[in-house]
Motif scaffolding. Structure first.
Motif, PDB file in Angstrom:
ATOM      1  N   ALA A   7       1.757   3.688 -12.327  1.00  0.00           N
ATOM      2  CA  ALA A   7       0.952   3.894 -11.119  1.00  0.00           C
ATOM      3  C   ALA A   7      -0.304   3.031 -11.149  1.00  0.00           C
ATOM      4  O   ALA A   7      -0.712   2.459 -10.125  1.00  0.00           O
ATOM      5  CB  ALA A   7       0.588   5.370 -10.978  1.00  0.00           C
ATOM      6  N   SER A   8      -0.917   2.913 -12.305  1.00  0.00           N
ATOM      7  CA  SER A   8      -2.115   2.093 -12.434  1.00  0.00           C
ATOM      8  C   SER A   8      -1.800   0.624 -12.199  1.00  0.00           C
ATOM      9  O   SER A   8      -2.556  -0.096 -11.528  1.00  0.00           O
ATOM     10  CB  SER A   8      -2.737   2.288 -13.818  1.00  0.00           C
TER      11      SER A   8
ATOM     12  N   THR B 247       7.602   1.960  -9.138  1.00  0.00           N
ATOM     13  CA  THR B 247       7.694   3.232  -8.429  1.00  0.00           C
ATOM     14  C   THR B 247       9.038   3.909  -8.683  1.00  0.00           C
ATOM     15  O   THR B 247       9.100   5.148  -8.788  1.00  0.00           O
ATOM     16  CB  THR B 247       7.458   3.017  -6.923  1.00  0.00           C
TER      17      THR B 247
ATOM     18  N   ASN C  12       0.536  -0.565 -10.336  1.00  0.00           N
ATOM     19  CA  ASN C  12       0.757  -0.747  -8.903  1.00  0.00           C
ATOM     20  C   ASN C  12      -0.550  -0.841  -8.125  1.00  0.00           C
ATOM     21  O   ASN C  12      -0.626  -1.531  -7.108  1.00  0.00           O
ATOM     22  CB  ASN C  12       1.611   0.390  -8.343  1.00  0.00           C
ATOM     23  N   LYS C  13      -1.574  -0.134  -8.585  1.00  0.00           N
ATOM     24  CA  LYS C  13      -2.857  -0.213  -7.892  1.00  0.00           C
ATOM     25  C   LYS C  13      -3.408  -1.635  -7.934  1.00  0.00           C
ATOM     26  O   LYS C  13      -3.957  -2.144  -6.945  1.00  0.00           O
ATOM     27  CB  LYS C  13      -3.853   0.766  -8.506  1.00  0.00           C
ATOM     28  N   SER C  14      -3.262  -2.294  -9.069  1.00  0.00           N
ATOM     29  CA  SER C  14      -3.720  -3.683  -9.169  1.00  0.00           C
ATOM     30  C   SER C  14      -2.862  -4.602  -8.309  1.00  0.00           C
ATOM     31  O   SER C  14      -3.373  -5.486  -7.608  1.00  0.00           O
ATOM     32  CB  SER C  14      -3.674  -4.142 -10.625  1.00  0.00           C
TER      33      SER C  14
ATOM     34  N   LEU D 159       0.833  -1.206   0.000  1.00  0.00           N
ATOM     35  CA  LEU D 159       0.000   0.000   0.000  1.00  0.00           C
ATOM     36  C   LEU D 159       0.866   1.253   0.000  1.00  0.00           C
ATOM     37  O   LEU D 159       0.597   2.220  -0.726  1.00  0.00           O
ATOM     38  CB  LEU D 159      -0.923  -0.004   1.216  1.00  0.00           C
TER      39      LEU D 159
ATOM     40  N   ALA E  40      -1.327  -3.890  -5.659  1.00  0.00           N
ATOM     41  CA  ALA E  40      -1.453  -3.605  -4.232  1.00  0.00           C
ATOM     42  C   ALA E  40      -2.651  -4.293  -3.588  1.00  0.00           C
ATOM     43  O   ALA E  40      -2.808  -4.221  -2.362  1.00  0.00           O
ATOM     44  CB  ALA E  40      -1.555  -2.094  -4.005  1.00  0.00           C
ATOM     45  N   HIS E  41      -3.480  -4.956  -4.368  1.00  0.00           N
ATOM     46  CA  HIS E  41      -4.628  -5.660  -3.772  1.00  0.00           C
ATOM     47  C   HIS E  41      -4.131  -6.622  -2.700  1.00  0.00           C
ATOM     48  O   HIS E  41      -3.191  -7.388  -2.921  1.00  0.00           O
ATOM     49  CB  HIS E  41      -5.387  -6.450  -4.834  1.00  0.00           C
TER      50      HIS E  41
ATOM     51  N   ALA F 117       2.609   1.731  -3.406  1.00  0.00           N
ATOM     52  CA  ALA F 117       1.653   2.197  -4.406  1.00  0.00           C
ATOM     53  C   ALA F 117       1.344   3.680  -4.224  1.00  0.00           C
ATOM     54  O   ALA F 117       1.261   4.445  -5.200  1.00  0.00           O
ATOM     55  CB  ALA F 117       0.375   1.370  -4.331  1.00  0.00           C
ATOM     56  N   GLU F 118       1.163   4.122  -2.981  1.00  0.00           N
ATOM     57  CA  GLU F 118       0.820   5.522  -2.725  1.00  0.00           C
ATOM     58  C   GLU F 118       1.990   6.465  -2.991  1.00  0.00           C
ATOM     59  O   GLU F 118       1.800   7.593  -3.459  1.00  0.00           O
ATOM     60  CB  GLU F 118       0.318   5.691  -1.296  1.00  0.00           C
TER      61      GLU F 118
ATOM     62  N   ALA G 233       1.816   6.793  -6.653  1.00  0.00           N
ATOM     63  CA  ALA G 233       0.598   7.476  -7.113  1.00  0.00           C
ATOM     64  C   ALA G 233       0.693   8.981  -6.895  1.00  0.00           C
ATOM     65  O   ALA G 233       0.302   9.779  -7.758  1.00  0.00           O
ATOM     66  CB  ALA G 233      -0.618   6.913  -6.376  1.00  0.00           C
TER      67      ALA G 233
END
Length: 500
Positions: free
Chosen positions: A388-389, A430, A391-393, A339, A395-396, A342-343, A346
């Motif tokens: 970034a997108s 990142t 990483n969002k996936s 998390l 980070a689940h 990812a942030e 982002a």
């Protein structure tokens, strides 16, 4: 480096990854030998002891005759070495060897000192078992990867020696290490444990900390490039909230921006009342990441020093079956690190988008003069958005997943190893985003010349300029991103925000 079992610091663990040799203090053998003796007495009494004279998992009800106890342990190693995928990197394998040796040396696993000495000998000789990365669900221990490690101890499997993968027997011969003949429970003790998932999560933690410090430096550069305000970093704001990470992040940003002539140039007469969140809320977002990483560090340090095999042999000679091999704490820690990573990326991507938008930044569109003829940083921002997108996936949370194994005997698992493995890909993404931000922020600051940024940020800009010239007209962007990304991965910019 001498480290007592159960007392390793995060600094010790990072040093081992970087090649430091581990030694145990004098007298460590006594509790280890006591546990071996205690187990031997229980075996002599004819008790059914899981994994010692019984089968494993769903086969635990099957008793094994005394003549087959050594074969039982050998069969365990061979059958469980069922991993797949790319090999784990050398620094992670070094840490796995050290964690396993320190755990067994706590004296609750009933393995002979010679087993621990063999693990330390591999580490000392830099003979690193070839361990496929995939195949553990993070419960019953990291069985498959630890089986691949353990095969080398008995002269089987494969190992990395001097950058080449060679048969385990050849690796031992080159290092002058005799292959082990396993005693009762020793195969099980080697396989049962969370050392692989813990080592991977620790590697992710160390990288995440470096990326966070880098992002503070690149974020401060973006503040100056966009002629943003440093008022949001005023300590009085953060003291009123009281979040420790937020207070530290704000202090770091103040230090990074201190002495900036660019900031001084717009203290008066600036009509903007507030900056966008990606600049103004850096202490709140990055501070939350700091707190997440600090909590993960505490969990992982405890786990690195823990005894996580099963069954365990107490100082009083009792044999206790439990579940310390279940890596749920590691899974949660790895998810929290994910998390944060990812942030970090982002928020940096949003700063890149701000810098390339003239309506928000006041800079030339896409950070290049003669826009239209030149596209400048247009597609570099798109690349950052793609990373970034992704990483969002990634980070689940993995810890919310579970698939029963071993014919439903092992019916809830942590998925900690996969949770930690994905941190490598996320960190790579990142690092790419931060490299693009450093390039964009350096380009933006260039438009404010002859005004200068702070001394620290001018040093960061100089690092960028050693790798990439200012963007006067369109040229290949990928080589510049790759060159600055290598600096990010080496921690060159993170050093500017030390103390976080």
């Amino acid at each position: 480096m001498i480290v007592a079992p159960g007392s390793a610091s995060l600094e010790n663990l990072q040093a081992i990854m970087q090649g430091e040799v581990l030694d145990l203090p004098a007298g460590w053998q006594a509790p280890v030998e006591a546990s071996v003796g205690a187990l031997a007495k229980r075996i002599e009494q004819g008790e059914a002891l899981y994994g010692v004279n019984t089968g494993f998992g769903k086969l635990a009800s099957q008793r094994i005759g005394s003549a087959d106890l050594a074969k039982l342990q050998l069969n365990l190693l061979r059958s469980h070495a069922s991993g797949t995928g790319a090999l784990l990197p050398a620094p992670v394998v070094r840490l796995i060897l050290a964690l396993k040796a320190m755990s067994l040396a706590r004296g609750a696993s009933a393995v002979r000192p010679v087993v621990i000495e063999a693990l330390l000998a591999l580490l000392r000789a830099d003979v690193l078992p070839a361990i496929p990365a995939k195949g553990s669900v993070g419960a019953s221990g990291d069985l498959a990867p630890l089986a691949h490690l353990s095969l080398v101890l008995i002269g089987e499997g494969e190992a990395m020696v001097g950058g080449a993968v060679v048969p385990g027997a050849e690796a031992l011969r080159r290092a002058g290490i005799a292959p082990l003949a396993l005693g009762p429970k020793e195969g099980l003790a080697l396989l049962n444990g969370t050392q692989v998932s813990t080592a991977l999560a620790l590697a992710g933690l160390f990288t995440a900390r470096m990326l966070l410090r880098t992002a503070l430096a690149s974020g401060a550069m973006s503040v100056d490039a966009a002629r943003g305000s440093d008022t949001p970093f005023d300590p009085r704001i953060h003291a009123l909230r009281g979040q420790p990470g937020q207070i530290r992040a704000a202090a770091a940003l103040r230090n990074l921006l201190e002495g900036s002539a660019i900031r001084e140039s717009h203290r008066t007469g600036d009509t903007r009342v507030q900056d966008p969140y990606c600049l103004r809320c850096q202490p709140q977002v990055m501070g939350a990441c700091i707190d997440q990483l600090d909590h993960a560090a505490q969990v992982l340090q405890r786990e690195a020093n823990a005894v996580t095999d099963n069954p365990l042999v107490t100082a009083e000679g009792e044999v206790l079956s439990g579940g310390n091999f279940h890596a749920e704490p590691v899974a949660f820690a790895a998810d929290n690190i994910a998390l944060a990573v990812a942030e970090i990326g982002a928020l940096a991507e949003r700063r890149i988008a701000l810098l390339t938008d003239p309506a928000l930044s006041g800079l030339p569109a896409f950070l290049v003069r003669e826009g239209g003829l030149n596209s400048g940083f247009m597609i570099a921002q798109v690349t950052a958005a793609a990373l970034a997108s992704e990483n969002k996936s990634l980070a689940h949370p993995r810890s919310v997943d579970s698939l029963p194994t071993s014919a439903n005997q092992e019916d809830h698992v942590s998925m900690a190893t996969g949770a930690a493995l994905r941190l490598v890909e996320m960190a790579d993404n990142t690092a790419g985003i931060l490299a693009i931000e450093l390039l964009a922020a350096a380009q933006g600051i260039g438009f404010h010349r002859p005004l200068t940024s702070s001394p620290v940020l001018e040093a960061a800009l100089a690092l960028v300029r050693e790798q990439a010239a200012p963007w006067d007209e369109d040229r290949l962007m990928a080589p510049d991103i790759a060159a600055v990304k290598r600096l990010v991965e080496r921690g060159a910019f993170a050093q500017l925000a030390e103390g976080i």
